[in-house]
Scaffold this active site. Structure first.
Site, PDB file in Angstrom:
ATOM      1  N   LYS A   1      -1.449   5.776  14.253  1.00 39.06           N
ATOM      2  CA  LYS A   1      -2.892   5.613  14.452  1.00 39.06           C
ATOM      3  C   LYS A   1      -3.554   6.919  14.894  1.00 39.06           C
ATOM      4  CE  LYS A   1      -3.230   1.457  13.005  1.00 39.06           C
ATOM      5  NZ  LYS A   1      -3.901   1.204  11.705  1.00 39.06           N
TER       6      LYS A   1
ATOM      7  N   VAL B   1       0.808  -1.221   0.000  1.00 38.05           N
ATOM      8  CA  VAL B   1       0.000   0.000   0.000  1.00 38.05           C
ATOM      9  C   VAL B   1       0.841   1.270   0.000  1.00 38.05           C
ATOM     10  CG1 VAL B   1      -2.040  -1.048   1.054  1.00 38.05           C
ATOM     11  CG2 VAL B   1      -0.276  -0.021   2.524  1.00 38.05           C
TER      12      VAL B   1
ATOM     13  N   TYR C   1       3.777   3.185  15.916  1.00 30.24           N
ATOM     14  CA  TYR C   1       2.408   2.709  15.685  1.00 30.24           C
ATOM     15  C   TYR C   1       1.398   3.647  16.343  1.00 30.24           C
ATOM     16  CZ  TYR C   1      -1.615  -0.473  15.610  1.00 30.24           C
ATOM     17  OH  TYR C   1      -2.871  -1.033  15.416  1.00 30.24           O
TER      18      TYR C   1
END
Length: 264
Positions: free
Chosen positions: A174, A78, A170
């Protein structure tokens, strides 16, 4: 005017509420992404899975128990803008529409902050944030042209607090997904496109099992008001609801699904 005057019954789910819709699910070959692929396809949507692991159309359809023409899969990273553009263009040429985008692809290495290299930091943000950005940018023109679209981005409880399993990169990623979600919801709501985020907590996925030591997942979840680990299908059901007509008045939301983990 009586209490019942002006009441309009909502559209109810009939098991095929996404019939005719076309969806893209990134990270759709495993974990919550796979469960989402199943939930959308079983409701009638045609689903293209974008994942590093490409199970193939026949194998994917067989695994999900759906007709082969309901699913297709493309091996793609992606973060690869050219490969993504080719996949989206192929889908639009074949189906002439794109109604639903679910950005479920993500990685969550548990590296301690002082040990994170610049390359690893950039890779985590690239997959979790930049990949989401690229897919949204590719999907929005088709949605706006039909004045109907649903984008569901995967954030996490880490997007509202800090990560249980992943590292600081992470957590940062997020939080970024939530900011992007709110911005797009504000910008494209007038075009008939809703943009929401789901924020799963501890869910029983291969990724969660890979970054947490044996028994840690269950031990952490045992302290929640609902004292168990969540199941991927439970998250997928929430995503499927956000993708349908019944969720038309929900946008810019970041919906928790974590067994009550964040209750103060």
């Amino acid at each position: 005017m009586t209490a019942t005057e002006g009441f309009r019954a909502p559209t109810t789910a009939d098991g095929r509420e996404l019939e005719g819709r076309v969806a893209v699910v990134t990270g759709g070959a495993s974990g919550m992404g796979l469960a989402t692929t199943y939930a959308l396809a079983r409701r009638g949507a045609t689903v293209m899975v974008l994942d590093l692991a490409d199970p193939g159309r026949t194998a994917l359809a067989s695994m999900l128990g759906v007709e082969e023409d309901r699913v297709r899969s493309v091996a793609v990273d992606v973060t690869d803008a050219d490969r993504l553009q080719s996949a989206f263009a192929s889908l639009l040429k074949e189906r002439s529409r794109l109604d639903i985008l679910v950005n479920a692809a993500g990685i969550a290495p548990p590296t301690p902050f002082e040990d994170i290299t610049a390359d690893e930091w950039n890779r985590v943000l690239a997959v979790n944030v930049h990949g989401t950005f690229l897919c949204c940018q590719l999907a929005l023109p088709a949605m706006r042209s039909r004045r109907w679209g649903r984008i569901v981005n995967f954030s996490s409880t880490a997007g509202k607090t800090i990560s249980t399993a992943g590292g600081a990169h992470y957590t940062t990623a997020k939080h970024g997904v939530l900011g992007l979600t709110r911005h797009l919801a504000k910008a494209y709501g007038p075009d008939g496109v809703t943009v929401n985020a789901v924020c799963p907590g501890l869910i029983d996925t291969p990724m969660a099992r890979s970054v947490l030591p044996d028994g840690t997942l269950e031990q952490a979840a045992s302290t929640f008001p609902i004292p168990r680990v969540g199941e991927p299908w439970e998250v997928a059901e929430l995503v499927a609801f956000l993708a349908c007509d019944r969720a038309a008045y929900i946008t810019g939301a970041a919906i928790d699904i974590n067994g009550g983990d964040l209750i103060a």
